[in-house]
Design a protein around this motif. Structure first.
Motif, PDB file in Angstrom:
ATOM      1  N   GLN A  90      81.557 -30.335 112.063  1.00 39.87           N
ATOM      2  CA  GLN A  90      81.844 -29.130 111.283  1.00 39.87           C
ATOM      3  C   GLN A  90      80.700 -28.128 111.401  1.00 39.87           C
ATOM      4  O   GLN A  90      80.934 -26.921 111.482  1.00 39.87           O
TER       5      GLN A  90
ATOM      6  N   ALA B 264      89.411 -28.740 107.153  1.00 41.26           N
ATOM      7  CA  ALA B 264      89.601 -27.315 107.409  1.00 41.26           C
ATOM      8  C   ALA B 264      90.405 -27.168 108.695  1.00 41.26           C
ATOM      9  O   ALA B 264      90.180 -27.895 109.668  1.00 41.26           O
TER      10      ALA B 264
ATOM     11  N   ASP C  15      94.822 -22.902 104.956  1.00 40.87           N
ATOM     12  CA  ASP C  15      93.543 -23.011 105.670  1.00 40.87           C
ATOM     13  C   ASP C  15      93.119 -24.456 105.925  1.00 40.87           C
ATOM     14  O   ASP C  15      91.965 -24.717 106.243  1.00 40.87           O
ATOM     15  N   ASN C  16      94.042 -25.406 105.760  1.00 39.76           N
ATOM     16  CA  ASN C  16      93.659 -26.800 105.984  1.00 39.76           C
ATOM     17  C   ASN C  16      94.643 -27.483 106.926  1.00 39.76           C
ATOM     18  O   ASN C  16      95.661 -26.899 107.321  1.00 39.76           O
TER      19      ASN C  16
ATOM     20  N   ASN D   9      91.857 -34.648 104.809  1.00 33.09           N
ATOM     21  CA  ASN D   9      92.176 -33.243 104.575  1.00 33.09           C
ATOM     22  C   ASN D   9      91.023 -32.427 105.147  1.00 33.09           C
ATOM     23  O   ASN D   9      89.925 -32.408 104.578  1.00 33.09           O
TER      24      ASN D   9
ATOM     25  N   GLN E   3      99.398 -29.309 101.815  1.00 35.50           N
ATOM     26  CA  GLN E   3      99.211 -28.414 102.947  1.00 35.50           C
ATOM     27  C   GLN E   3      99.107 -26.973 102.452  1.00 35.50           C
ATOM     28  O   GLN E   3     100.001 -26.463 101.794  1.00 35.50           O
TER      29      GLN E   3
END
Length: 363
Positions: free
Chosen positions: A179, A207, A144-145, A205, A141
């Motif tokens: 996205q 954004a 930005d994710n 994982n 973590q």
């Protein structure tokens, strides 16, 4: 199940049956009747509440979860057995408070003993397996994710390799398009961190802004689907019965049902349009939105889900949205079980795209 999934399930079950919830209610009921042993009205009220509480836990699949968690350990709490005992006691309709008090006290004592032993066993399992938890999301973590799960609960989505491959292919393409719609950043191929079993849970994982928008999208879609299910399970049949074969009213009601179901797709589409970044080419954007709308709507109506597992510490308020979405999802699962087979078949036909017979991997 993986260690992480077992621990998550134990936490979820204990929230429903443990202290401050069901266990505390049982203890309160026991204390109340001990202090009011000659009040037959109150005794009957406690009896009704005890049956109602068991029904709620059964509807929320707690018996199934305990069966999974306690397999080979101890006998899980026997919800149906105790419910039947309580219903039989109610049917006796005692007028003598001493008889009702004696039997109800005995049943509650057994229920408390069994529930306490189940909770103690869950605590033992947690202590044993926690050291073997192999995936700590804190390790991956960042600022930005977000760690995000696509969950396939509907067996038709994963009961053979062809179906699962088809679903994952659709999500691979759909997430790429999504996205492009909601983010200015160059889309990345999603990274699979781990895959659960039982139901299939694909951990990604993503954004953070993409994951946050997905939570909002599914929360809105599930809320709208929940409105349709509420209509079908609570309103439709009762309302139809009052029409007394009035063809015009029946036709209007059939149209309303279709509109409520169509509204799921319409709401999902409109939410994606709101999320879309400005400046995207309109024609290409509309095609992408339609494809993602179809993917998300099918996923919801099939009974599948998504889940935000982890977010940056300073943005953890998004986890409250995740909780709201999960409430809508759990309620939709309960209401779906109440649907008649004809409605379930309609949903299957209208919102299930089957993989092509051949070359589905290459399309």
């Amino acid at each position: 199940m993986t260690v992480r999934k077992i621990l998550e399930l134990i936490i979820s079950v204990k929230k429903q049956i443990g202290v401050d919830n069901y266990l505390t209610k049982l203890q309160d009921y026991q204390t109340t009747i001990q202090n009011n042993s000659s009040n037959i009205v109150l005794l009957k009220e406690i009896l009704d509440k005890t049956i109602y509480d068991l029904d709620n836990l059964i509807e929320n699949s707690v018996p199934e979860f305990l069966e999974k968690l306690l397999v080979g350990k101890i006998i899980p709490f026997e919800f149906e057995k105790f419910k039947n005992q309580l219903i039989e006691l109610k049917d006796k309709n005692y007028t003598d408070y001493s008889q009702l008090y004696s039997e109800l006290t005995n049943i509650l004592a057994q229920m408390l003993e069994k529930m306490n032993s189940n909770i103690a066993e869950l605590d033992k399992i947690s202590k044993v397996i926690e050291p073997f938890q192999t995936k700590d999301f804190d390790e991956i973590q960042e600022d930005d994710n977000a760690i995000f799960a696509i969950i396939f609960n509907n067996e038709s989505s994963f009961n053979n390799l062809k179906s699962l491959s088809f679903e994952l292919k659709n999500w691979d393409k759909g997430l790429f398009l999504y996205q492009q719609i909601v983010s200015d950043e160059t889309p990345k191929a999603f990274e699979i961190i781990e895959v659960e079993q039982g139901s299939v849970e694909v951990i990604l994982n993503l954004a953070f802004d993409v994951a946050e928008n997905l939570v909002d999208l599914f929360k809105t879609g599930m809320e709208t689907y929940g409105a349709y299910l509420t209509y079908k399970t609570l309103i439709h049949d009762k309302l139809f019965a009052t029409f007394k074969d009035n063809k015009k009213l029946m036709a209007l009601e059939e149209d309303r049902e279709k509109l409520l179901l169509q509204n799921v797709k319409d709401v999902v589409r409109n939410e994606i349009k709101k999320q879309a970044k400005k400046g995207k080419k309109h024609e290409a954007l509309e095609k992408k939105i339609e494809e993602v709308t179809k993917l998300v709507t099918e996923h919801i109506i099939k009974g599948n889900s998504v889940k935000l597992l982890s977010a940056p510490e300073e943005k953890e308020e998004v986890l409250e949205k995740e909780k709201e979405k999960e409430i809508h999802y759990v309620k939709s699962k309960i209401d779906y079980k109440k649907l008649d087979e004809a409605t379930k078949q309609l949903l299957l036909e209208e919102f299930t795209t089957l993989p092509p017979e051949e070359n589905y991997e290459k399309e």
